[in-house]
Motif scaffolding. Sequence first.
Motif, PDB file in Angstrom:
ATOM      1  N   ARG A  72       0.845  -1.210   0.000  1.00 10.34           N
ATOM      2  CA  ARG A  72       0.000   0.000   0.000  1.00 10.34           C
ATOM      3  C   ARG A  72       0.871   1.247   0.000  1.00 10.34           C
ATOM      4  NH1 ARG A  72      -0.851   4.006   2.630  1.00 10.34           N
ATOM      5  NH2 ARG A  72       0.620   3.228   4.185  1.00 10.34           N
ATOM      6  N   ARG A  73       0.503   2.197  -0.816  1.00  8.52           N
ATOM      7  CA  ARG A  73       1.202   3.490  -0.859  1.00  8.52           C
ATOM      8  C   ARG A  73       0.155   4.581  -0.922  1.00  8.52           C
ATOM      9  NH1 ARG A  73       4.788   0.530  -0.606  1.00  8.52           N
ATOM     10  NH2 ARG A  73       6.393  -0.093  -2.088  1.00  8.52           N
ATOM     11  N   THR A  74       0.475   5.722  -0.375  1.00 10.10           N
ATOM     12  CA  THR A  74      -0.393   6.880  -0.566  1.00 10.10           C
ATOM     13  C   THR A  74      -0.314   7.323  -2.021  1.00 10.10           C
ATOM     14  OG1 THR A  74      -0.326   7.645   1.714  1.00 10.10           O
ATOM     15  CG2 THR A  74      -0.659   9.327   0.029  1.00 10.10           C
ATOM     16  N   ARG A 113      -1.766  10.258  -4.731  1.00 11.10           N
ATOM     17  CA  ARG A 113      -2.360  11.600  -4.693  1.00 11.10           C
ATOM     18  C   ARG A 113      -2.869  12.076  -6.050  1.00 11.10           C
ATOM     19  NH1 ARG A 113       2.034  11.493  -1.204  1.00 11.10           N
ATOM     20  NH2 ARG A 113       1.500  12.023   0.956  1.00 11.10           N
ATOM     21  N   ARG A 151      -6.154  18.792  -5.376  1.00  8.61           N
ATOM     22  CA  ARG A 151      -6.260  17.400  -4.892  1.00  8.61           C
ATOM     23  C   ARG A 151      -7.711  17.015  -4.650  1.00  8.61           C
ATOM     24  NH1 ARG A 151      -1.058  16.816  -0.935  1.00  8.61           N
ATOM     25  NH2 ARG A 151       0.450  16.602  -2.632  1.00  8.61           N
ATOM     26  N   CYS A 192      -5.500   8.528  -0.556  1.00  7.87           N
ATOM     27  CA  CYS A 192      -4.669   9.423   0.260  1.00  7.87           C
ATOM     28  C   CYS A 192      -5.520   9.982   1.388  1.00  7.87           C
ATOM     29  CB  CYS A 192      -4.138  10.582  -0.587  1.00  7.87           C
ATOM     30  SG  CYS A 192      -3.254  11.844   0.372  1.00  7.87           S
ATOM     31  N   TRP A 193      -5.009   9.875   2.595  1.00  6.89           N
ATOM     32  CA  TRP A 193      -5.684  10.475   3.759  1.00  6.89           C
ATOM     33  C   TRP A 193      -5.239  11.922   3.850  1.00  6.89           C
ATOM     34  CZ3 TRP A 193      -8.612   8.520   8.069  1.00  6.89           C
ATOM     35  CH2 TRP A 193      -8.669   9.390   9.159  1.00  6.89           C
ATOM     36  N   MET A 194      -6.182  12.852   3.834  1.00  7.14           N
ATOM     37  CA  MET A 194      -5.859  14.279   4.045  1.00  7.14           C
ATOM     38  C   MET A 194      -6.316  14.675   5.446  1.00  7.14           C
ATOM     39  SD  MET A 194      -6.920  16.414   0.628  1.00  7.14           S
ATOM     40  CE  MET A 194      -6.418  18.023   1.261  1.00  7.14           C
ATOM     41  N   CYS A 195      -5.405  15.285   6.182  1.00  6.23           N
ATOM     42  CA  CYS A 195      -5.713  15.614   7.581  1.00  6.23           C
ATOM     43  C   CYS A 195      -6.469  16.934   7.716  1.00  6.23           C
ATOM     44  CB  CYS A 195      -4.425  15.678   8.399  1.00  6.23           C
ATOM     45  SG  CYS A 195      -3.299  16.968   7.849  1.00  6.23           S
ATOM     46  N   ALA A 196      -6.547  17.724   6.643  1.00  2.00           N
ATOM     47  CA  ALA A 196      -7.066  19.098   6.742  1.00  2.00           C
ATOM     48  C   ALA A 196      -8.402  19.231   7.484  1.00  2.00           C
ATOM     49  CB  ALA A 196      -7.176  19.701   5.342  1.00  2.00           C
ATOM     50  N   ARG A 246       4.857   6.736  -4.096  1.00  2.00           N
ATOM     51  CA  ARG A 246       6.291   6.690  -3.818  1.00  2.00           C
ATOM     52  C   ARG A 246       6.558   5.875  -2.557  1.00  2.00           C
ATOM     53  NH1 ARG A 246       9.948  10.507  -1.624  1.00  2.00           N
ATOM     54  NH2 ARG A 246       8.400  12.157  -1.375  1.00  2.00           N
ATOM     55  N   ARG A 268       7.925   5.277   0.792  1.00  2.00           N
ATOM     56  CA  ARG A 268       8.425   6.092   1.910  1.00  2.00           C
ATOM     57  C   ARG A 268       9.085   5.166   2.916  1.00  2.00           C
ATOM     58  NH1 ARG A 268       7.142  11.795   1.521  1.00  2.00           N
ATOM     59  NH2 ARG A 268       5.536  11.897  -0.051  1.00  2.00           N
ATOM     60  N   ARG A 279      10.637   3.462   6.177  1.00  2.00           N
ATOM     61  CA  ARG A 279      10.189   3.334   7.556  1.00  2.00           C
ATOM     62  C   ARG A 279      11.396   3.298   8.486  1.00  2.00           C
ATOM     63  NH1 ARG A 279       5.940   4.603   5.078  1.00  2.00           N
ATOM     64  NH2 ARG A 279       3.948   3.679   5.682  1.00  2.00           N
TER      65      ARG A 279
HETATM   66  C1  FMN Z   1      -3.362  10.998   9.989  1.00  2.00           C
HETATM   67  C2  FMN Z   1      -2.742  11.170   8.609  1.00  2.00           C
HETATM   68  C3  FMN Z   1      -2.806  12.408   8.012  1.00  2.00           C
HETATM   69  C4  FMN Z   1      -2.285  12.591   6.710  1.00  2.00           C
HETATM   70  N1  FMN Z   1      -2.447  13.798   6.098  1.00  2.00           N
HETATM   71  C5  FMN Z   1      -2.020  13.954   4.836  1.00  2.00           C
HETATM   72  C6  FMN Z   1      -2.286  15.165   4.137  1.00  2.00           C
HETATM   73  O1  FMN Z   1      -2.925  16.070   4.664  1.00  2.00           O
HETATM   74  N2  FMN Z   1      -1.834  15.278   2.875  1.00  2.00           N
HETATM   75  C7  FMN Z   1      -1.155  14.267   2.249  1.00  2.00           C
HETATM   76  O2  FMN Z   1      -0.778  14.437   1.090  1.00  2.00           O
HETATM   77  N3  FMN Z   1      -0.895  13.084   2.881  1.00  2.00           N
HETATM   78  C8  FMN Z   1      -1.321  12.911   4.143  1.00  2.00           C
HETATM   79  N4  FMN Z   1      -1.122  11.715   4.785  1.00  2.00           N
HETATM   80  C9  FMN Z   1      -0.403  10.635   4.090  1.00  2.00           C
HETATM   81  C10 FMN Z   1       1.031  10.517   4.634  1.00  2.00           C
HETATM   82  O3  FMN Z   1       1.823  11.572   4.140  1.00  2.00           O
HETATM   83  C11 FMN Z   1       1.614   9.158   4.212  1.00  2.00           C
HETATM   84  O4  FMN Z   1       0.821   8.131   4.788  1.00  2.00           O
HETATM   85  C12 FMN Z   1       3.052   8.979   4.665  1.00  2.00           C
HETATM   86  O5  FMN Z   1       3.902   9.892   3.995  1.00  2.00           O
HETATM   87  C13 FMN Z   1       3.577   7.568   4.402  1.00  2.00           C
HETATM   88  O6  FMN Z   1       3.418   7.229   3.046  1.00  2.00           O
HETATM   89  P1  FMN Z   1       2.595   5.929   2.610  1.00  2.00           P
HETATM   90  O7  FMN Z   1       1.156   6.115   3.032  1.00  2.00           O
HETATM   91  O8  FMN Z   1       2.718   5.862   1.110  1.00  2.00           O
HETATM   92  O9  FMN Z   1       3.203   4.738   3.281  1.00  2.00           O
HETATM   93  C14 FMN Z   1      -1.631  11.510   6.057  1.00  2.00           C
HETATM   94  C15 FMN Z   1      -1.577  10.266   6.691  1.00  2.00           C
HETATM   95  C16 FMN Z   1      -2.140  10.107   7.940  1.00  2.00           C
HETATM   96  C17 FMN Z   1      -2.110   8.734   8.588  1.00  2.00           C
END
Ligand code: FMN
Length: 211
Positions: free
Chosen positions: A19-21, A23, A100, A156-160, A194, A196, A198
């Motif tokens: 799994r990867r984020t 965007r 986004r 992608c999880w956005m925290c905003a 990408r 990332r 750990r």
């Molecule tokens: C609680 C939380 C908030 C996050 N907020 C953002 C965000 O606002 N924007 C974003 O681009 N990615 C966000 N992410 C994604 C993280 O940047 C990403 O999970 C991290 O860099 C690791 O990459 P991976 O998910 O590909 O393993 C968030 C992830 C989590 C768990």
Amino acid sequence: MAADTPDGGPDFGDMIAGRRTVRRFLSKPVPDAAILRIVDAATRAPSAHNRQPWRFRIVREAAEKAGLAEAMGARLRADRTRDGDDPDAIAEDVARSSARINGAPVLIAVCLTLDDMDAYPDDRRGRAEHLMAAQSTAMAAQNLLLAAHGEGLGACWMCAPLFCFETVSTALSLPSSWQPQGLILLGWPAEPGRLRERKPLSEIMLGIETR
Ligand SMILES: Cc1cc2nc3c(=O)[nH]c(=O)nc-3n(C[C@H](O)[C@H](O)[C@H](O)COP(=O)(O)O)c2cc1C
């Protein structure tokens, strides 16, 4: 990682590690059935007292996404302007956030509700109960991200929303007890996420020899 399972499905460890984020997304629509499977997987998460405090608001209409992006952007601009940040940097940040939100075929606002959680007369226990609801909801969100990955979708999880939950609540006409925790962008990946790195286990564990 271990080899694929005998039925040809991906190995569980591969699923987790793969799994990867993501965007950026293709404009190809995401079928309703996939969204339902993903949210169903989210609800399989454990939760405090099994109260299942998670709630999900699906957004697919372009106008609704645009309204949300606009409202969140205005709030971000106001906050950063008050911080005294560089106007160009603020404009760039707002534009990126808006692109986004508008660029994702599906948005899932992940919310929590305290409706079924225990209520306490004191703040200390009230805060702990709220945190348990947030922890439970985050576990559901992780299931959701993994299930999306299992479908071949990117997310992608956005925290905003945590920083402007009233704005999100109003823009999406959420029930008053739903507290937005995050916004998941979902769609078919336009690019592989990408990798990332750990931190090594030796850095984050105590009580066991890691090598
Ligand atoms: C609680 C939380 C908030 C996050 N907020 C953002 C965000 O606002 N924007 C974003 O681009 N990615 C966000 N992410 C994604 C993280 O940047 C990403 O999970 C991290 O860099 C690791 O990459 P991976 O998910 O590909 O393993 C968030 C992830 C989590 C768990």
